[in-house]
Design a protein around this motif. Sequence first.
Motif, PDB file in Angstrom:
ATOM      1  N   VAL A 168       2.328  88.198 -22.399  1.00  0.00           N
ATOM      2  CA  VAL A 168       1.441  87.767 -21.320  1.00  0.00           C
ATOM      3  C   VAL A 168       1.473  86.251 -21.186  1.00  0.00           C
ATOM      4  O   VAL A 168       1.523  85.711 -20.086  1.00  0.00           O
ATOM      5  CB  VAL A 168       0.010  88.281 -21.594  1.00  0.00           C
ATOM      6  CG1 VAL A 168      -0.981  87.647 -20.657  1.00  0.00           C
ATOM      7  CG2 VAL A 168      -0.033  89.786 -21.452  1.00  0.00           C
ATOM      8  N   VAL A 202       3.618  96.306 -21.372  1.00  0.00           N
ATOM      9  CA  VAL A 202       2.891  95.207 -20.732  1.00  0.00           C
ATOM     10  C   VAL A 202       3.823  94.302 -19.933  1.00  0.00           C
ATOM     11  O   VAL A 202       3.419  93.729 -18.921  1.00  0.00           O
ATOM     12  CB  VAL A 202       2.087  94.400 -21.787  1.00  0.00           C
ATOM     13  CG1 VAL A 202       3.028  93.690 -22.736  1.00  0.00           C
ATOM     14  CG2 VAL A 202       1.172  93.420 -21.116  1.00  0.00           C
ATOM     15  N   LEU A 260      -5.121  96.320 -20.642  1.00  0.00           N
ATOM     16  CA  LEU A 260      -4.788  97.669 -20.170  1.00  0.00           C
ATOM     17  C   LEU A 260      -4.344  98.647 -21.251  1.00  0.00           C
ATOM     18  O   LEU A 260      -4.926  99.734 -21.371  1.00  0.00           O
ATOM     19  CB  LEU A 260      -3.702  97.566 -19.078  1.00  0.00           C
ATOM     20  CG  LEU A 260      -3.868  98.504 -17.896  1.00  0.00           C
ATOM     21  CD1 LEU A 260      -5.280  98.500 -17.381  1.00  0.00           C
ATOM     22  CD2 LEU A 260      -2.913  98.104 -16.790  1.00  0.00           C
ATOM     23  N   PRO A 261      -3.322  98.333 -22.050  1.00  0.00           N
ATOM     24  CA  PRO A 261      -2.913  99.317 -23.052  1.00  0.00           C
ATOM     25  C   PRO A 261      -4.013  99.642 -24.059  1.00  0.00           C
ATOM     26  O   PRO A 261      -4.190 100.795 -24.454  1.00  0.00           O
ATOM     27  CB  PRO A 261      -1.704  98.675 -23.751  1.00  0.00           C
ATOM     28  CG  PRO A 261      -1.542  97.334 -23.182  1.00  0.00           C
ATOM     29  CD  PRO A 261      -2.485  97.124 -22.075  1.00  0.00           C
ATOM     30  N   ALA A 286      -3.782  92.462 -17.767  1.00  0.00           N
ATOM     31  CA  ALA A 286      -2.489  92.867 -18.327  1.00  0.00           C
ATOM     32  C   ALA A 286      -2.601  93.096 -19.828  1.00  0.00           C
ATOM     33  O   ALA A 286      -2.032  94.033 -20.381  1.00  0.00           O
ATOM     34  CB  ALA A 286      -1.434  91.799 -18.033  1.00  0.00           C
ATOM     35  N   LEU A 287      -3.346  92.232 -20.473  1.00  0.00           N
ATOM     36  CA  LEU A 287      -3.484  92.325 -21.920  1.00  0.00           C
ATOM     37  C   LEU A 287      -4.348  93.511 -22.312  1.00  0.00           C
ATOM     38  O   LEU A 287      -4.065  94.218 -23.282  1.00  0.00           O
ATOM     39  CB  LEU A 287      -4.120  91.029 -22.439  1.00  0.00           C
ATOM     40  CG  LEU A 287      -3.969  90.729 -23.917  1.00  0.00           C
ATOM     41  CD1 LEU A 287      -2.509  90.732 -24.285  1.00  0.00           C
ATOM     42  CD2 LEU A 287      -4.584  89.377 -24.215  1.00  0.00           C
ATOM     43  N   GLY A 305      -1.817 104.009 -19.022  1.00  0.00           N
ATOM     44  CA  GLY A 305      -1.941 102.698 -19.647  1.00  0.00           C
ATOM     45  C   GLY A 305      -1.163 102.593 -20.944  1.00  0.00           C
ATOM     46  O   GLY A 305      -0.677 101.532 -21.302  1.00  0.00           O
ATOM     47  N   GLY A 354       0.737  91.487 -27.817  1.00  0.00           N
ATOM     48  CA  GLY A 354       0.818  91.561 -26.365  1.00  0.00           C
ATOM     49  C   GLY A 354       0.648  90.199 -25.743  1.00  0.00           C
ATOM     50  O   GLY A 354       1.237  89.893 -24.711  1.00  0.00           O
ATOM     51  N   SER A 355      -0.133  89.357 -26.395  1.00  0.00           N
ATOM     52  CA  SER A 355      -0.396  88.055 -25.808  1.00  0.00           C
ATOM     53  C   SER A 355       0.867  87.212 -25.739  1.00  0.00           C
ATOM     54  O   SER A 355       0.970  86.334 -24.903  1.00  0.00           O
ATOM     55  CB  SER A 355      -1.481  87.315 -26.583  1.00  0.00           C
ATOM     56  OG  SER A 355      -1.006  86.960 -27.858  1.00  0.00           O
ATOM     57  N   VAL A 390       3.860  95.859 -16.528  1.00  0.00           N
ATOM     58  CA  VAL A 390       2.584  95.785 -15.833  1.00  0.00           C
ATOM     59  C   VAL A 390       2.320  94.380 -15.314  1.00  0.00           C
ATOM     60  O   VAL A 390       1.958  94.190 -14.157  1.00  0.00           O
ATOM     61  CB  VAL A 390       1.446  96.217 -16.783  1.00  0.00           C
ATOM     62  CG1 VAL A 390       0.105  95.920 -16.167  1.00  0.00           C
ATOM     63  CG2 VAL A 390       1.567  97.690 -17.106  1.00  0.00           C
ATOM     64  N   ALA A 391       2.516  93.394 -16.177  1.00  0.00           N
ATOM     65  CA  ALA A 391       2.156  92.023 -15.799  1.00  0.00           C
ATOM     66  C   ALA A 391       2.912  91.530 -14.561  1.00  0.00           C
ATOM     67  O   ALA A 391       2.282  91.050 -13.614  1.00  0.00           O
ATOM     68  CB  ALA A 391       2.353  91.090 -16.985  1.00  0.00           C
TER      69      ALA A 391
END
Lengths: 285, 547, 307
Positions: free
Chosen positions: C250, C143, C183-184, C180-181, C138, C246-247, C146-147
């Motif tokens: 995303v 991200v 996970l890390p 997605a947000l 993770g 991160g948002s 991942v997303a």
Amino acid sequence: MSEVPSLLQTRQSIRGNRLVVSCVSLLLALAVLSLVGPLVSSYSVDTIAFDQSFIAPTLEDGRLFGTDDLGRDLFVRTLKGTQITFLVAIVATLVSLVIGVLYGATAGYLGGKIDAVMMRAVDALYAMPFVFFVILLMVVFERSLFLIFVAIGAINWLDTARIVRGQTMSIKQRSFVDAARLTGVSSAGIIWRHIAPNLLGVVIVYITLTIPQVVLFESFLSFLGLGVQEPQTSLGALVSEGVSRMERAPWMLLFPASFLALLLLCLNFLGDGLRDMFDPKSHTG
Amino acid sequence: MQRALPAIKSIGLRKWALLLAGLSVCLVLAGCGNDRHADAYSNVLKRSLGPEPETLDVHAAISLQAAIVLRDLGEGLTGYSASGELVPAAAERWEVSEDGLTYSFWLRPEARWSNGEAVVAEHFVYSFHRLVNPSTAAPYAQHLIDIENAEAIIKGDESVESLGVTANSEFELSIRLARPVPYFLKLLAHNSAHPVFPPAVEAHGNGFARAGNLVSNGAYKLEDWTMGSMISLSRNEHYWNNANTAIDRVQHFVVPDETAEVNRYRAGELDITETVSSQMFRKLKEERPDELRISPFLQVYYYGLNLTKPPFKANRKLRIALSMAIDRETIVESVVGRGEKPAYSWVPPGVSDYQAMTFSYASQSADERHATARRLYAEAGYSDKNPLQVEIRFNTSESHKNVALAVQEMWRKVLGVEATLVNEEFRVLLANMLAREKTQVFRSSWSGDYNDANSFLSIMQSDNPSNLPGFKNEEYDSLMSRAANQMNPEFRQLLLEEAESRLLAEHPLIPIYFYVSKHLVSDRVVGWQDNVLDYHYSQHLRLKTND
Amino acid sequence: MLRFALLRILGAIPTLFVVIAAAFLLVHAAPGGPFDSERVLPPEIEKNIRAAYHLDEPLPQQFARYIKGVLQGDLGPSFSRREYTVSEIISDAWPVTFLLGAMGLIVALSFGIVFGLTAALRRNTVVDRLLSGLAMTGISVPVFVVAPVLVLLFAVHLGWLPASFSGGTGAGRFILPVIALALPQLAYIARLFRASMIEVMESDFIRAARAQGLRTVSIVRHHAMKPALLPLLSYLGPAIAAVLTGSVVVEQIFGIPGLGQHFVNGALNRDYTLVLGLVIFYAALIIALNLVVDLLYGFLDPRIRRQ
């Protein structure tokens, strides 16, 4: 602090050692590969060949990782990208470290009003949506590699400064510092020669925390189009390109992403290992 | 999970329950508050826009995205059919005087605004006044500059009332032009020439285009605008042609990311996409050939050359050499690859009443071209020992980068030019292009606002602000102004073609390819017709539904 | 405690001012203006537009005008969304970002704590290795990789979830973005908590409790949790900042009409007022959150409270 390390701490120390050794070897191997690989391959990082686009990985012609949409060899590009990512990681972390350590040590040592003002400044900087400032900065100035180092490094130094300041304050109380001051060593000299070396443990811990952040941040900048520019490339830029071609050419994402993940994993484990070695009381294991 | 049980237990089942409850409450609340996205009608068309429009005020809009929505909301005196033919819209007929200077329009008496009020000539007078009024600062004020006194009004020299537009009666409008303009009726179909409802503007000022305030005269009215997400339109029952509008609601979605757009389409969340990314193109062509709509479009992708500074100032041979060294076919097939056409002229093919001129070397083989290019390059003063060092500027985008890489490679291979790529953010590039200090080679594009060669040729006139290379040619200017005053369409065409030949011979810029309009149109949608302006009014479309 | 909070808030005002001033300078230093376009505006029209938005005034005057507005609660009109004011745009967008971020954080915290706890209590077993390995992945994959992968898998190929935020209604459309947000952060929290829990479990007073015969479950619940949670608290600040960053990604991928999208677009469109408004909003938020975290710290660790 207990004088005799407990069994746990010794165990951690040894395990830390093993972890550090294996991670460092893996990182070295990656670094060597990234330097040697491009020399061995018959392709260069930016040679375009329109008739060889989107070749899947194959052993023939030495297209180990395949090619991208302009026919450029992915093996060489991935390794070159690894080089640049290493470079960015090291330099940006150094920038962050130097600023953070000097700032924090100065504030911690000088104490009093100066310390108060310096720490208020840090609070102010904490309040800034730093990431967004970096975006603005990248927009304002030309995109040079140098600027990227500085920008990324400038994001991370705050935590380091805070911790270093705390550590400095506690070191300051120790007797040898008083001795140095009595014998007339200047403040700068004390900071440089006595305090800074004692911060080594803390600093190492923060290096290991910072590097992965730096690497991820560079890849974020590349995703926005603001990162490393052609003809250079970085793992972040390659991953970003690979994502949009994920279905057409999965290898374009697979290889750079694996390298990136491997790099970050190594760095994270290395951090754990170093922390076990230097500060067995710290919480890892 | 068995072994995790003690872990969970130790945190405390109660705390866990609380946590999960909190989470669920959040989710439910999130779900509940958004009924406005619920499809109350099944007859909803979902289109993607791309980036978000900056406004729905017809006089403040400049982007292509705003234009798409405005075409659904409003209607000018003229409009376009689904196949791209000019048709009467708000006006049911018109007459043009012999000298081409006076246009008389008879509006449809049954035309209504979305609030039920009649659309009258006064409304058009008010709207055109607002368009040219300096205090409105409308970016498209120039669009109707041919109307009598418009130029002076925009400059601030005359008052707005002197504009050559009068309402002769409730439904009769007359427009006087300063010079004859053969394509004037086409200009009136553009969204900047749509009318606004005066009482709404008077009441709400700059906010008149907000949902709830906007009164529109087109097939749809504005229901809602969720910032950053979607613009929702619903049927305008008072529209004069409402009986022929099949779709009840149109949702224009803001989707800035091309990959996300394709994924949403494939997941069934979009019926029409605004574009198709190069990366996905081949795959989509295999999987969904019938849904892919590719068609010529009036837009040209070019590399501008800064003519005000060396190395391009007064060095025509160098410019031609660089243009000849580019393999447009390769770029179009391998780099962009969506059916674009190589550009050997400035005006795109498909423009009505016009025959585009082409470069003399358009039909030559690559080898011939390269040989000539090398010769010209040497004559221009460059060689392997003294290579040209030049910067190619473009704005941040994968595809611009790839084209630049290709061009860089081609120039290197054929001529030995050492080009560096400079990737700049869009507005930085724009500022640099206008300042003409740093730029040498810069990427830009131009699209036509109306289907006439003039929409492309006029911007290369020396006094046109969009003349980015800084092209100044007396002969060209004189040909263009003669064409502007030429009533006879054949003579006019000849003059324009002559002008383009002049332009191409001088090589102030390097056209690379002509765009295509690219859309994914789901098989639910009926009535989509490709046209060269890429105008697709929702009112011409139907949805295949089972109910 | 109250005095502490009040002092901090007062001290935050000059901080905020500095932040605004820096942002103002930076945003005006960027080449290009909000009304530039490839369809270049004729000079007269450009002059008129700039005058209408006071962009022709000298910078200090513009700044003073702006600050005056802010003090009266007016963040100004948006340059890139002509019909709306900055306050409207922000108040429209922040609930979504907030909701997304909060859910992301909750998911990251709850699952991270559970994973970390399980791994810590089952140290060096298969479960531990598995969870630790998952946690590591993770942290190692960005991200923005991942997303899209999640979207491709769950939305396009399996069709279980909507591919975008506006593509569905109700709870479903939150699932992929939140994952997605989160996970890390989940990964990091799991690692952190695992390490912290291990240290606490090895500490003297826990060993003493165990020697007294208390069961593991009871030990963990009553004695180990609180001190083990402390290091997580100091990570909370950076975690929130990371979630905010991160948002942005995303929001872009899922088409979520939140603040992150507005910031990036505002910066690229030179929407000065929007960018400044967002900077103010974020800065105030971060200051407030740091204050809350510090208060919580004091609440949870009596040693600090006594300072």
